[in-house]
Design an enzyme around this catalytic site. Structure first.
Site, PDB file in Angstrom:
ATOM      1  N   LYS A 133      -9.365 -52.720 -19.545  1.00  9.15           N
ATOM      2  CA  LYS A 133     -10.620 -53.463 -19.544  1.00  9.15           C
ATOM      3  C   LYS A 133     -11.280 -53.282 -18.185  1.00  9.15           C
ATOM      4  CE  LYS A 133     -10.769 -55.886 -23.504  1.00  9.15           C
ATOM      5  NZ  LYS A 133     -11.933 -55.910 -24.408  1.00  9.15           N
ATOM      6  N   LYS A 235     -13.600 -52.821 -35.333  1.00 10.39           N
ATOM      7  CA  LYS A 235     -12.872 -54.091 -35.357  1.00 10.39           C
ATOM      8  C   LYS A 235     -13.107 -54.731 -36.727  1.00 10.39           C
ATOM      9  CE  LYS A 235     -12.939 -55.186 -30.410  1.00 10.39           C
ATOM     10  NZ  LYS A 235     -13.480 -53.968 -29.803  1.00 10.39           N
TER      11      LYS A 235
END
Length: 320
Positions: A133, A235
């Site tokens: 991230k 997702k």
């Protein structure tokens, strides 16, 4: 003869989980279990705060209404993405159309200390792929950490995710600290900038490939081959039904793009289903499912190898 149960649940999260500048203390969601004769199918409905349009309270209302319709013989799927996904998984298990084979090889996630990731990767068999991230700290720091990892592990390929955190200037600051010779080992960087045009410019100017994630859920998005775009990150909890997930994977593959099935921080039950979906639809790609350790427990179904305690279905709150 049809029957159904709906359960509500809440799992405590590790202290350091932050989504869109908001600390996530618990993961809240629902399970649906559908039964017909001797067969049963489970699905998870867990909207992701800060990313899903719907709350889990919204999802609960839609799910309960859908279950009552299903019991009366109506099978039309709801439109709400998290409910459509969970319900379609339950129906697929019930119909035995969701394959049992699963891809439990998750790309390990680095949220902080790069040394932890280096240790994890040392024991990783085969292709070394990890996710980092970026955009949570200063762009210069992110660039230095990414460069350090690529330098320390010569066969590592990194997936990076900025969640649209950067301005064009911050994107350039990041790239400045990543050695030109290492950039080809950045598999892709998800949505580096706030707009798609800025992200495209980032890819052109830095030579770092990008991937679309949030863009897939915007009404003006179209699947097209573009210079610098290498992948799409799907997702399912944010996307909708299994059919819609499959359509997106097929559209990406038709353009030569990598499609990655990715977690929305589902519980262990949802993650094991995502591992099955990944093995089915994207068999040659390691999915992005390394989020279970952000939680303090597993539920109903175990993730292979996880040492987290398992909460049985009897401990959950039954709504129906």
């Amino acid at each position: 003869m049809r029957s159904a149960q709906v359960y509500r649940w809440q799992i405590p999260m590790d202290a350091g989980v932050v989504l869109r500048d908001r600390r996530l203390k618990t993961r809240d969601g629902l399970y649906v279990c559908l039964r017909e004769g001797e067969r049963e199918g489970w699905g998870e409905i867990s909207p992701l705060p800060g990313f899903s349009q719907e709350t889990w309270e919204d999802a609960q209302s839609v799910l309960l209404a859908w279950v009552n319709n299903w019991l009366a013989g109506d099978c039309e799927l709801p439109q709400m993405p998290s409910v459509a996904f969970g319900v379609s998984c339950a129906l697929a298990e019930l119909a035995e159309t969701l394959p049992q084979a699963a891809n439990y090889r998750a790309a390990p996630l680095c949220n902080g200390d790069p040394d932890d990731l280096i240790l994890k990767l040392a024991d990783m068999p085969g292709e070394k792929v990890a996710k980092v991230k970026v955009g949570l700290y200063e762009a210069v720091r992110d660039g230095m950490v990414v460069n350090l990892l690529l330098e320390a592990i010569p066969d590592l390929h990194l997936r990076l995710d900025a969640n649209r955190a950067w301005t064009p200037l911050k994107g350039q600051q990041f790239a400045k600290y990543v050695n030109l010779d290492y950039r080809h080992r950045i598999a892709f960087l998800e949505e580096p900038c706030k707009t798609r045009d800025d992200s495209r410019a980032f890819a052109r100017e830095t030579g770092i490939a990008i991937a679309w994630d949030e863009s897939l859920r915007e009404p003006d998005f179209a699947f097209v081959a573009e210079e610098g775009v290498r992948a799409v990150v799907i997702k399912p909890t944010l996307t909708g039904s299994l059919d819609k997930v499959r359509e997106q994977v097929q559209a990406a593959h038709a353009l030569g793009l990598t499609a990655v099935i990715s977690s929305s921080i589902e519980s262990s039950l949802g993650l094991t289903q995502l591992a099955r979906i990944a093995a089915w639809l994207t068999p040659d790609t390691i999915p992005g499912l390394d989020t279970l350790d952000l939680m303090q427990a597993q539920q109903v179904r175990r993730w292979p190898g996880s040492l987290l305690p398992l909460v049985d279905v009897d401990a959950l709150e039954q709504l129906l």
